[in-house]
Design a protein around this motif. Structure first.
Motif, PDB file in Angstrom:
ATOM      1  N   ALA A 167       0.836  -1.202   0.000  1.00 23.38           N
ATOM      2  CA  ALA A 167       0.000   0.000   0.000  1.00 23.38           C
ATOM      3  C   ALA A 167       0.868   1.247   0.000  1.00 23.38           C
ATOM      4  N   GLY A 168       1.951   1.230   0.791  1.00 18.96           N
ATOM      5  CA  GLY A 168       2.868   2.365   0.794  1.00 18.96           C
ATOM      6  C   GLY A 168       3.503   2.587  -0.564  1.00 18.96           C
ATOM      7  N   LEU A 169       3.897   1.500  -1.226  1.00 14.77           N
ATOM      8  CA  LEU A 169       4.477   1.629  -2.566  1.00 14.77           C
ATOM      9  C   LEU A 169       3.458   2.171  -3.559  1.00 14.77           C
ATOM     10  N   PHE A 170       2.202   1.735  -3.437  1.00 10.72           N
ATOM     11  CA  PHE A 170       1.149   2.269  -4.309  1.00 10.72           C
ATOM     12  C   PHE A 170       0.993   3.772  -4.096  1.00 10.72           C
ATOM     13  N   GLN A 171       1.034   4.215  -2.837  1.00 12.74           N
ATOM     14  CA  GLN A 171       0.893   5.644  -2.568  1.00 12.74           C
ATOM     15  C   GLN A 171       2.055   6.427  -3.163  1.00 12.74           C
ATOM     16  N   GLN A 199      -5.131  -6.178  -4.603  1.00 12.96           N
ATOM     17  CA  GLN A 199      -6.393  -5.453  -4.430  1.00 12.96           C
ATOM     18  C   GLN A 199      -6.510  -4.809  -3.044  1.00 12.96           C
ATOM     19  N   PRO A 200      -6.342  -5.561  -1.937  1.00 12.05           N
ATOM     20  CA  PRO A 200      -6.446  -4.896  -0.630  1.00 12.05           C
ATOM     21  C   PRO A 200      -5.382  -3.824  -0.436  1.00 12.05           C
ATOM     22  N   ALA A 201      -4.194  -4.023  -0.998  1.00 16.47           N
ATOM     23  CA  ALA A 201      -3.141  -3.008  -0.868  1.00 16.47           C
ATOM     24  C   ALA A 201      -3.534  -1.729  -1.580  1.00 16.47           C
ATOM     25  N   PHE A 202      -4.117  -1.870  -2.764  1.00 16.79           N
ATOM     26  CA  PHE A 202      -4.514  -0.680  -3.513  1.00 16.79           C
ATOM     27  C   PHE A 202      -5.646   0.061  -2.803  1.00 16.79           C
ATOM     28  N   ILE A 203      -6.606  -0.688  -2.277  1.00 17.82           N
ATOM     29  CA  ILE A 203      -7.705  -0.057  -1.535  1.00 17.82           C
ATOM     30  C   ILE A 203      -7.170   0.654  -0.293  1.00 17.82           C
ATOM     31  N   LEU A 207      -5.581   3.793  -1.435  1.00 23.07           N
ATOM     32  CA  LEU A 207      -6.572   4.792  -1.852  1.00 23.07           C
ATOM     33  C   LEU A 207      -7.247   5.432  -0.644  1.00 23.07           C
ATOM     34  N   LEU A 208      -7.610   4.612   0.345  1.00 17.84           N
ATOM     35  CA  LEU A 208      -8.241   5.149   1.548  1.00 17.84           C
ATOM     36  C   LEU A 208      -7.287   6.080   2.291  1.00 17.84           C
ATOM     37  N   GLY A 209      -6.030   5.645   2.428  1.00 20.20           N
ATOM     38  CA  GLY A 209      -5.051   6.483   3.098  1.00 20.20           C
ATOM     39  C   GLY A 209      -4.808   7.791   2.363  1.00 20.20           C
ATOM     40  N   SER A 210      -4.819   7.734   1.037  1.00 18.32           N
ATOM     41  CA  SER A 210      -4.601   8.939   0.238  1.00 18.32           C
ATOM     42  C   SER A 210      -5.750   9.919   0.400  1.00 18.32           C
ATOM     43  N   ILE A 211      -6.972   9.412   0.305  1.00 20.82           N
ATOM     44  CA  ILE A 211      -8.142  10.286   0.466  1.00 20.82           C
ATOM     45  C   ILE A 211      -8.164  10.882   1.869  1.00 20.82           C
ATOM     46  N   ASP A 212      -7.941  10.030   2.873  1.00 23.00           N
ATOM     47  CA  ASP A 212      -7.948  10.473   4.265  1.00 23.00           C
ATOM     48  C   ASP A 212      -6.909  11.574   4.475  1.00 23.00           C
ATOM     49  N   SER A 213      -5.709  11.361   3.951  1.00 26.73           N
ATOM     50  CA  SER A 213      -4.621  12.328   4.147  1.00 26.73           C
ATOM     51  C   SER A 213      -4.884  13.635   3.414  1.00 26.73           C
ATOM     52  N   LEU A 214      -5.320  13.551   2.169  1.00 20.52           N
ATOM     53  CA  LEU A 214      -5.500  14.771   1.383  1.00 20.52           C
ATOM     54  C   LEU A 214      -6.685  15.594   1.875  1.00 20.52           C
ATOM     55  N   LEU A 215      -7.696  14.935   2.422  1.00 21.89           N
ATOM     56  CA  LEU A 215      -8.793  15.695   3.022  1.00 21.89           C
ATOM     57  C   LEU A 215      -8.296  16.443   4.266  1.00 21.89           C
ATOM     58  N   THR A 216      -7.452  15.787   5.054  1.00 22.75           N
ATOM     59  CA  THR A 216      -6.867  16.468   6.211  1.00 22.75           C
ATOM     60  C   THR A 216      -5.973  17.609   5.762  1.00 22.75           C
ATOM     61  N   SER A 217      -5.268  17.426   4.640  1.00 18.97           N
ATOM     62  CA  SER A 217      -4.440  18.506   4.091  1.00 18.97           C
ATOM     63  C   SER A 217      -5.287  19.724   3.735  1.00 18.97           C
ATOM     64  N   GLY A 258       3.163   7.480   1.647  1.00 21.73           N
ATOM     65  CA  GLY A 258       3.530   6.155   1.156  1.00 21.73           C
ATOM     66  C   GLY A 258       4.811   5.642   1.793  1.00 21.73           C
ATOM     67  N   LEU A 259       5.806   6.521   1.913  1.00 25.38           N
ATOM     68  CA  LEU A 259       7.054   6.123   2.553  1.00 25.38           C
ATOM     69  C   LEU A 259       6.801   5.758   4.016  1.00 25.38           C
ATOM     70  N   GLY A 260       5.958   6.557   4.690  1.00 24.82           N
ATOM     71  CA  GLY A 260       5.625   6.263   6.079  1.00 24.82           C
ATOM     72  C   GLY A 260       4.934   4.921   6.235  1.00 24.82           C
ATOM     73  N   ASN A 261       3.993   4.610   5.344  1.00 24.70           N
ATOM     74  CA  ASN A 261       3.282   3.331   5.435  1.00 24.70           C
ATOM     75  C   ASN A 261       4.184   2.150   5.060  1.00 24.70           C
ATOM     76  N   PHE A 262       5.108   2.381   4.129  1.00 17.70           N
ATOM     77  CA  PHE A 262       6.056   1.311   3.797  1.00 17.70           C
ATOM     78  C   PHE A 262       6.900   0.959   5.012  1.00 17.70           C
ATOM     79  N   VAL A 263       7.400   1.979   5.709  1.00 18.03           N
ATOM     80  CA  VAL A 263       8.190   1.751   6.914  1.00 18.03           C
ATOM     81  C   VAL A 263       7.311   1.134   8.010  1.00 18.03           C
TER      82      VAL A 263
END
Length: 543
Positions: free
Chosen positions: A97-101, A239-243, A246-256, A277-282
């Motif tokens: 998921a981090g790599l996808f982000q 599939q679960p990694a991409f979802i 996507l959820l993390g991206s939407i959540d983060s950008l809305l907070t931004s 993405g780097l944070g989630n990979f770590v």
């Protein structure tokens, strides 16, 4: 790259913001770690890993990142349904998921994520809030949490009520009420979640000792996980990694966007995705919950003076220092206290701004919101987001259809006014005869109105001997509209109606010509203005 930092004006605010955000993060991260099924330490390390790398490498200077409601619920689903309880597989999915982000950021897709319709976001966030509150009822009553999401939790409620642990219920209520009624004016000095944690835990230690507690918590450096890279598992993990990404991206950008509105700045969405993405990979490597931009922590950080990545990085460093000796501090905390804190968090996640206006919201938006909410709670997050986006797209297409059809102007051109010569006898033409017609396509035309366009326009074409297709004010036609235009011209030919094309140019001409729409129209039937069209109509009718 030159990095400048105003120590005198920025550092005090960043220190206070980072420390205050740490105080907020501690009880919430513990609670989310327990709720995910990974344990409290996974929540703390999520706040450390995602918080540090998203702050340093992200695109929103004042943002605080860590475990959030949506990511916690999504991770619980990943752990049970997609990893079968295998931690190595679960954290491999987090790494993917981090790599996808990171890939989404590199491909500059960050700005498009924010195009997700608000009705879908509202339903999803409200559904997450309901799930968070639902699954916390069992520990709030002193019972053990059960896997399987909110439905299984609801099924276990009767047994939990029958075997109610009053000590757990009382300390949970103390934490919940402290979180609800702690004055906002005092929150900048002592945040409500921390007050709830302290009061509930103290009450359990001295008075209500039968409330189940966290118990022994691992301390020290985290365990490192090596990803499972077998082809069979990776195929099922995409599939679960991409979802999750996507959820993390939407959540983060809305907070931004929330951070931008407070600080009057503008974030870099693509860089933010790479940092998250780097944070989630770590986080996957160190066995932590996946995270995203945390709205509550971000707002607290900004209100306390945090304005740069220093505040977010400092928060992670302070948490790391705490976690090295956190075990003894966290061990006596009752599960019911964390449940009380998270029930308040779940309540705040619900989009009350939308809910309180539900009577005035257009029906189509309400349908999308409620459908997304119900699917989030009773089916799963993937289905909710996917079907919510599809339903929203259908609703928008219906709205666009009417707008586009209203932009079509069909005008019968009376022979007496359009074809007559100023010096000619007025009785030369029948005053009611209109052998020519004008079809003006104004604005944008797409798949939304394409099929309906045939029904609306065909009848007008058949009424005339000559039809002028006017593209003077057409701004765009997609592939569907282009093929429908070809169908209209073919229909005109079947009725022996001659076609004239007026003022075709620019991108509209490129789009229509790429589909060879006008293959059956001679070159001399293309004109630049209405006067040329008038002369051509006269020539056609005189033949």
């Amino acid at each position: 790259m030159r990095i400048s930092y105003d120590l005198r004006n920025r550092l005090p605010g960043d220190i206070f913001g980072g420390v205050t955000a740490t105080v907020i993060a501690l009880p919430v991260a513990l609670g989310f770690g327990v709720a995910s099924g990974l344990g409290p330490i996974a929540g703390i390390y999520s706040a450390i890993a995602v918080g540090f790398f998203a702050a340093v490498f992200g695109g929103t200077p004042s943002q605080i990142s860590g475990p959030t409601g949506p990511m916690t619920i999504a991770m619980a689903v990943v752990l049970i349904q997609h990893a079968g309880g295998d931690l190595t597989k679960a954290f491999t999915i987090v790494m993917l998921a981090g790599l996808f982000q990171i890939a989404l950021g590199i491909l500059r897709i960050g700005s498009f994520v924010t195009y997700t319709p608000y009705s879908v976001i509202s339903g999803f966030m409200s559904g997450i809030g309901v799930i968070v509150m639902t699954i916390q009822v069992l520990p709030f009553l002193g019972a053990n949490s059960v896997p399987g999401g909110p439905i299984n939790s609801i099924r276990a409620w009767p047994e939990a009520i029958a075997n109610l642990n009053y000590h757990a219920l009382i300390v949970g209520l103390i934490a919940l009420l402290a979180g609800i009624f702690w004055p906002n004016r005092l929150s900048k000095y002592l945040p409500g979640p921390l007050v709830a944690l302290i009061l509930g835990t103290v009450a359990a230690i001295f008075f209500f000792t039968n409330a189940p507690i966290i118990g022994k918590v691992p301390t020290g450096l985290p365990e490192f996980f090596i990803p499972e890279i077998t082809p069979g598992f990776l195929a099922s993990a995409l599939q679960p990694a991409f979802i999750l990404a996507l959820l993390g991206s939407i959540d983060s950008l809305l907070t931004s966007l929330v951070a931008d509105s407070i600080t009057r700045t503008r974030h870099n969405p693509n860089r933010e995705l790479m940092g998250q993405g780097l944070g989630n990979f770590v986080a996957g490597i160190v066995g932590a919950l996946p995270g995203a931009g945390a709205t509550m922590g971000t707002v607290v950080n900004i209100r306390a003076g945090g304005r740069t990545p220093v505040s977010g990085a400092l928060r992670s460093i302070v948490l790391l220092a705490l976690v090295l000796g956190l075990g003894q501090i966290a061990e006596p905390i009752p599960h019911a206290v964390l449940a009380g804190i998270l029930i308040k968090v779940g309540w705040d996640i619900i989009d009350w701004r939308f809910v309180t206006r539900v009577r005035h919201v257009p029906r189509e938006y309400l349908v999308v919101m409620l459908m997304t909410l119900l699917l989030t709670v009773f089916v799963d997050l993937v289905t909710a987001v996917a079907l919510g986006l599809i339903a929203s797209a259908v609703m928008r297409a219906r709205q666009s259809e009417q707008l586009e059809l209203d932009s079509v102007v069909s005008v019968p051109l009376l022979d007496q006014t359009f074809l007559s010569d100023p010096d000619a006898d007025e009785d030369e033409f029948d005053m009611f005869q209109a052998r020519a017609g004008l079809l003006a396509f104004r604005g944008h035309f797409s798949v939304a109105s394409a099929n309906e366009l045939v029904r609306v326009v065909s009848a007008d074409i058949h009424e005339h001997e000559v039809v002028i297709f006017d593209f003077s004010d057409t701004t765009h036609m997609d592939d569907s509209a282009a093929l429908i235009m070809e169908q209209l011209i073919s229909s005109a030919g079947d009725e022996d109606t001659e076609c004239i094309v007026m003022n075709l140019s620019g991108s509209v001409a490129s789009s229509l010509n790429s589909f060879n729409v006008f293959k059956d129209i001679p070159d001399d039937r293309f004109v630049d203005n209405l006067e040329e069209a008038r002369e051509l109509v006269r020539d056609i009718l005189d033949d």
